[in-house]
Design a protein around this motif. Structure first.
Motif, mmCIF file in Angstrom:
data_model
loop_
_atom_site.group_PDB
_atom_site.id
_atom_site.type_symbol
_atom_site.label_atom_id
_atom_site.label_comp_id
_atom_site.label_asym_id
_atom_site.label_seq_id
_atom_site.Cartn_x
_atom_site.Cartn_y
_atom_site.Cartn_z
ATOM 1 N N THR B 157 0.856 -1.197 0.000
ATOM 2 C CA THR B 157 0.000 0.000 0.000
ATOM 3 C C THR B 157 0.888 1.242 0.000
ATOM 4 O O THR B 157 2.063 1.180 0.375
ATOM 5 C CB THR B 157 -0.904 0.045 1.246
ATOM 6 O OG1 THR B 157 -0.061 0.132 2.404
ATOM 7 C CG2 THR B 157 -1.780 -1.190 1.357
ATOM 8 N N VAL B 158 0.301 2.356 -0.390
ATOM 9 C CA VAL B 158 1.043 3.623 -0.439
ATOM 10 C C VAL B 158 1.623 3.940 0.948
ATOM 11 O O VAL B 158 2.795 4.283 1.093
ATOM 12 C CB VAL B 158 0.108 4.764 -0.922
ATOM 13 C CG1 VAL B 158 0.773 6.117 -0.740
ATOM 14 C CG2 VAL B 158 -0.250 4.561 -2.399
ATOM 15 N N THR B 159 0.787 3.780 1.982
ATOM 16 C CA THR B 159 1.224 4.098 3.354
ATOM 17 C C THR B 159 2.435 3.258 3.742
ATOM 18 O O THR B 159 3.418 3.783 4.285
ATOM 19 C CB THR B 159 0.057 3.835 4.343
ATOM 20 O OG1 THR B 159 -1.110 4.421 3.804
ATOM 21 C CG2 THR B 159 0.355 4.403 5.711
ATOM 22 N N ASN B 160 2.356 1.959 3.494
ATOM 23 C CA ASN B 160 3.461 1.074 3.901
ATOM 24 C C ASN B 160 4.761 1.415 3.167
ATOM 25 O O ASN B 160 5.842 1.429 3.764
ATOM 26 C CB ASN B 160 3.084 -0.387 3.651
ATOM 27 C CG ASN B 160 2.073 -0.882 4.660
ATOM 28 O OD1 ASN B 160 1.960 -0.315 5.750
ATOM 29 N ND2 ASN B 160 1.333 -1.910 4.303
ATOM 30 N N TYR B 161 4.651 1.697 1.871
ATOM 31 C CA TYR B 161 5.860 2.047 1.112
ATOM 32 C C TYR B 161 6.437 3.375 1.605
ATOM 33 O O TYR B 161 7.650 3.536 1.695
ATOM 34 C CB TYR B 161 5.564 2.124 -0.391
ATOM 35 C CG TYR B 161 5.269 0.781 -1.023
ATOM 36 C CD1 TYR B 161 6.034 -0.343 -0.727
ATOM 37 C CD2 TYR B 161 4.229 0.623 -1.942
ATOM 38 C CE1 TYR B 161 5.761 -1.577 -1.305
ATOM 39 C CE2 TYR B 161 3.955 -0.603 -2.532
ATOM 40 C CZ TYR B 161 4.716 -1.701 -2.207
ATOM 41 O OH TYR B 161 4.457 -2.924 -2.783
ATOM 42 N N LEU B 162 5.535 4.319 1.933
ATOM 43 C CA LEU B 162 5.997 5.616 2.460
ATOM 44 C C LEU B 162 6.684 5.429 3.804
ATOM 45 O O LEU B 162 7.717 6.051 4.085
ATOM 46 C CB LEU B 162 4.816 6.584 2.602
ATOM 47 C CG LEU B 162 4.286 7.199 1.300
ATOM 48 C CD1 LEU B 162 3.058 8.062 1.569
ATOM 49 C CD2 LEU B 162 5.358 8.029 0.589
ATOM 50 N N LEU B 163 6.129 4.550 4.633
ATOM 51 C CA LEU B 163 6.726 4.304 5.948
ATOM 52 C C LEU B 163 8.135 3.724 5.813
ATOM 53 O O LEU B 163 9.060 4.152 6.517
ATOM 54 C CB LEU B 163 5.843 3.332 6.753
ATOM 55 C CG LEU B 163 4.599 3.943 7.418
ATOM 56 C CD1 LEU B 163 3.717 2.853 8.021
ATOM 57 C CD2 LEU B 163 5.001 4.939 8.498
ATOM 58 N N ILE B 164 8.288 2.774 4.912
ATOM 59 C CA ILE B 164 9.614 2.166 4.711
ATOM 60 C C ILE B 164 10.598 3.221 4.195
ATOM 61 O O ILE B 164 11.734 3.310 4.669
ATOM 62 C CB ILE B 164 9.527 0.961 3.735
ATOM 63 C CG1 ILE B 164 8.803 -0.202 4.405
ATOM 64 C CG2 ILE B 164 10.918 0.513 3.291
ATOM 65 C CD1 ILE B 164 8.669 -1.449 3.549
ATOM 66 N N SER B 165 10.148 4.024 3.225
ATOM 67 C CA SER B 165 11.025 5.066 2.659
ATOM 68 C C SER B 165 11.428 6.062 3.738
ATOM 69 O O SER B 165 12.601 6.441 3.856
ATOM 70 C CB SER B 165 10.318 5.806 1.521
ATOM 71 O OG SER B 165 9.890 4.901 0.545
ATOM 72 N N ALA B 166 10.442 6.476 4.555
ATOM 73 C CA ALA B 166 10.724 7.450 5.611
ATOM 74 C C ALA B 166 11.690 6.871 6.630
ATOM 75 O O ALA B 166 12.638 7.548 7.067
ATOM 76 C CB ALA B 166 9.415 7.854 6.288
ATOM 77 N N ALA B 167 11.477 5.608 6.995
ATOM 78 C CA ALA B 167 12.365 4.953 7.968
ATOM 79 C C ALA B 167 13.795 4.902 7.430
ATOM 80 O O ALA B 167 14.761 5.172 8.167
ATOM 81 C CB ALA B 167 11.854 3.546 8.268
ATOM 82 N N ALA B 168 13.920 4.570 6.140
ATOM 83 C CA ALA B 168 15.259 4.482 5.529
ATOM 84 C C ALA B 168 15.927 5.856 5.511
ATOM 85 O O ALA B 168 17.117 5.987 5.839
ATOM 86 C CB ALA B 168 15.145 3.928 4.114
ATOM 87 N N LEU B 169 15.146 6.885 5.171
ATOM 88 C CA LEU B 169 15.702 8.241 5.109
ATOM 89 C C LEU B 169 16.149 8.713 6.499
ATOM 90 O O LEU B 169 17.260 9.237 6.665
ATOM 91 C CB LEU B 169 14.647 9.200 4.532
ATOM 92 C CG LEU B 169 15.085 10.651 4.346
ATOM 93 C CD1 LEU B 169 16.174 10.762 3.292
ATOM 94 C CD2 LEU B 169 13.905 11.527 3.938
ATOM 95 N N ILE B 170 15.295 8.471 7.490
ATOM 96 C CA ILE B 170 15.628 8.881 8.869
ATOM 97 C C ILE B 170 16.876 8.131 9.351
ATOM 98 O O ILE B 170 17.783 8.719 9.943
ATOM 99 C CB ILE B 170 14.414 8.643 9.811
ATOM 100 C CG1 ILE B 170 13.290 9.619 9.455
ATOM 101 C CG2 ILE B 170 14.810 8.794 11.282
ATOM 102 C CD1 ILE B 170 11.934 9.277 10.062
#
Lengths: 398, 317
Positions: B157-170
């Motif tokens: 889902t969009v949310t899950n992919y965004l969460l993974i991307s955000a976690a990686a960036l942080i």
């Protein structure tokens, strides 16, 4: 003392001569050396080492055939071009292989020429030569022959699969045309068959052509199949190639989820392309092989039609190669190499797929057992051809 | 440089590409983000590319070309999916397993590199073959299929992919910009000999880099696997190709890094790449054309980067 020593030596020499003569006369009494006593080395050229089909073929040779015949198999690495094929043949020659079974088709004429010049038996498995190639090479002494789905069978397999869904009243289709864009004939013919079935059912044409002419149309379009209306049938999405990148997966997902697509047809690999993206309620047909995964997908209702090669289908070509290595090549009445066609096992429900898979994956009682293959070694062409042509599941397991 | 100039500089390429792609799509009568599937595809492609770009850049910036990252993603997703399917667990378990196993595999690559002291290209090619072979052997060559497993496939889902991307960036910003390890890493990137002479220990730093790169590739392997429910096998360096999707965003990210953090640059580079991928999908562009366009874009960008000074001079005149 010297006299008795001389007598002893004469006696010994006489005894040795008698033994030698005895041994020679034994050999000449009609008991020929059993060819199966010596291990026959066979090289196998493969263009694919990771697909389910390739693994099933390898398993049949290595896990079954090797355990019941005095043979040794040498498999090539994944061969991507003609140069790699030539190099693999050189490797087989260096390892004293007496025969080569080829499942690689980058340059079959070059393979045949090389084996002929090196006096090594050469056979084509899971494919056939073109008519022109066959005419050129059929008389070669070391060319054993070919068994596999010929292109008309590929066309018919695609046709039958599409017709199965058309007969159920479906009119909106999506397609995965695999390696058609790389001009892989097998995939082009399967796709053409599917389109021809749509033409027949929809009373229309595919870009102005019907039937076998579709093959030429696809070739002329660079291996691409285009979307559009085929009479009353709609082809609303097409994906090709094996890019495995985001755009490719995105296209597969888009076609699989398109509300204007009811049935997804794949010329191959449908289980790793469309299956994961397909929403419930849509149909999926594939031309591939029988694996535990494909049975699972059919049981889950994800896969609805499977035309699959069976792994033991490469048994007869092995028997023919071994027969040639034993000095009993199987030739037509004109003395030529054979060119025989073999098709697919088709499953339209999970139960049938499961039944096929259980036989196909067995390493103790496969579709073609040693007892069956033994009848082919030294067989006449007619008997051999009859055996190969009876390839349906029921005919084999009768 | 003023704040406004920095923002404009950072957004110029991704916004420019987005506008061009939207205009092209509109001219063809297609809406670029017209369906929920398009949005998922865009975010997934962005997450995929971002993770590979981060993983590749960590070692490449230090002069270590790591060809084994794709195979680490492959093997970690194979092991994690096999365990998950056996335990009948959900996608979160698989994601955690993928990241942990990816990290271990990355660490192993790093350990081999610092132990045998061969050039990183040679070591990473060897590790790539080893991991590909391991994955092949573990699955009997058949790969892993869970195309009917709605729980695992439902992760996309969009949310899950965004969460993974955000976690990686942080994670990347926190570790590389706000820890002593990060400062040591930057010192080693700027001048290895000088950094080592000042007492920075290169070996532990390299091992941590490999560990993080492996963990990121574990997450990327998880996204790829749960995207279509099948993990197909690769042999003879077949796993290297995913690495190449990171080059264009890495170059773009490097350019954008002048105006902002290089990590944000990579994110914007990944989004640029995802926009291009989405345009290919929406316009149904054949793969052969895609490859030509992508290659042209990259070569043009590299030509620009290499001749930037000359171009500026020309524009001044």
């Amino acid at each position: 003392m010297m006299k008795s020593l001389r007598k002893f030596l004469v006696l010994q020499l006489s005894l040795m001569m008698a033994l030698c003569l005895g041994a020679c006369s034994g050999g000449g009494s009609g008991q020929a050396e059993d060819p199966s006593a010596k291990t026959v080395k066979i090289g196998v050229l493969v263009s694919d080492t990771t697909s389910a089909e390739a693994l099933a073929f390898r398993s049949y040779y290595e896990d079954y055939i090797k355990s019941v015949y005095n043979v040794e198999f040498m498999f090539s690495d994944e061969l991507k071009d003609a140069a790699a094929e030539q190099s693999a043949i050189d490797n087989f020659i260096a390892n004293n292989c007496q025969g080569i079974i080829s499942m690689a088709s980058a340059d079959r004429p070059a393979q045949i020429e090389k084996c002929e010049s090196e006096k090594i038996y050469y056979a084509v498995a899971t494919g056939t030569l073109t008519d022109e190639q066959y005419e050129t090479y059929k008389g070669y002494e070391y060319y054993v022959g070919a068994i596999g789905p010929d292109l008309s069978i590929e066309y018919q397999t695609g046709y039958d699969m599409a017709k199965y869904f058309l007969d159920q009243g479906y009119t909106k289709f999506g397609m995965f045309t695999g390696a058609s864009v790389y001009f892989t004939e097998m995939h082009i013919y399967r796709a053409a068959g599917m389109l021809a079935a749509m033409c027949d059912a929809g009373n229309g044409t595919y870009n102005g052509v019907t039937g076998m002419d579709i093959v030429g149309k696809i070739m002329a379009d660079g291996g691409e199949v285009t979307t559009g209306k085929i009479g009353s049938i709609e082809l609303n999405g097409v994906v090709s190639g094996y890019d495995f990148d985001d755009a490719w997966f995105g296209k597969l997902a888009a076609v699989a989820n398109d509300p204007e697509v009811e049935v997804l047809l794949a010329v191959g690999s449908g289980q790793v392309t469309f299956a994961g993206f397909k929403p419930e309620g849509k149909m999926l047909g594939d031309i591939d092989c029988y694996t535990a995964d494909s049975v699972g997908l059919m049981e889950a209702g994800t896969l609805n039609y499977l035309a699959g090669k069976f792994s033991a289908s490469i048994g007869p070509i092995f028997a023919a190669t071994l027969s040639a290595a034993y000095g009993k090549p199987i030739r037509t009445s004109e003395g030529n190499a054979f060119a025989l066609s073999q098709g697919y096992w088709v499953a339209k429900d999970a139960e049938t797929a499961k039944k096929y898979y259980e036989v196909d994956s067995s390493v103790t009682d496969p579709a073609y057992s040693k007892e069956q293959l033994d009848t082919l070694i030294g067989a006449s062409y007619d008997d051999f051809a009859k055996f190969v042509s009876a390839y349906s599941f029921d005919e084999i397991k009768k | 440089m003023s704040r406004g100039k920095r923002i404009a500089g950072a957004l110029a390429i991704p916004a420019g590409v987005l506008i061009v792609c939207m205009l092209i799509s509109m001219s063809c009568g297609v809406s670029l983000f017209g369906s929920p599937l398009s949005r998922i595809t865009f975010v997934r492609a962005g997450a995929n590319v971002l993770l590979v770009t981060f993983a590749l850049s960590i070692n490449l910036n230090s002069g270590r070309f790591d060809f084994s990252i794709g195979s680490a993603a492959l093997l970690s997703s194979v092991i994690s999916s096999m365990i998950t399917l056996k335990l009948n667990a959900g996608p979160v378990v698989m994601l955690i397993l993928s990241v942990v196993i990816g990290g271990i595999l990355g660490l192993l690559s790093g350990f081999v590199y610092v132990t045998v002291k061969l050039p990183p290209i040679i070591v990473s090619l060897g590790m790539a073959l080893f991991y590909e072979g391991m994955a092949f052997t573990l699955t009997g060559g058949h790969g892993v299929s869970f195309a009917s497993n709605t729980a695992l496939l439902g992760f996309g889902t969009v949310t899950n992919y965004l969460l993974i991307s955000a976690a990686a960036l942080i994670l990347m910003i926190a570790v590389f910009d706000h820890t002593s390890f990060g400062y040591e890493y930057k010192a080693l990137v700027s001048g290895q000999k000088v950094a080592v002479n000042t007492g920075i220990r290169e070996v532990p730093n390299a091992l941590i880099c490999y560990l993080i790169a492996g963990a990121l590739m574990g997450a990327q392997g998880f996204i790829s696997a749960t995207n279509n429910g099948a993990i197909t096998m690769s042999l003879n360096f077949g796993s290297i190709s995913p690495m190449f999707m990171a080059f264009l965003p890495m170059f773009i990210g490097g350019f954008i890094g002048r105006y902002t953090s290089d990590k944000v640059g990579y994110l914007l580079g990944a989004l640029t790449s995802a926009t291009i991928s989405l345009t290919y999908i929406r316009l149904d562009i054949p793969s052969s054309t895609q490859q030509i366009v992508s290659a042209l874009l990259m070569v043009t960008f590299l030509i620009y980067l290499n001749n930037e000074g000359k171009l500026k001079q020309l524009l001044k005149h």
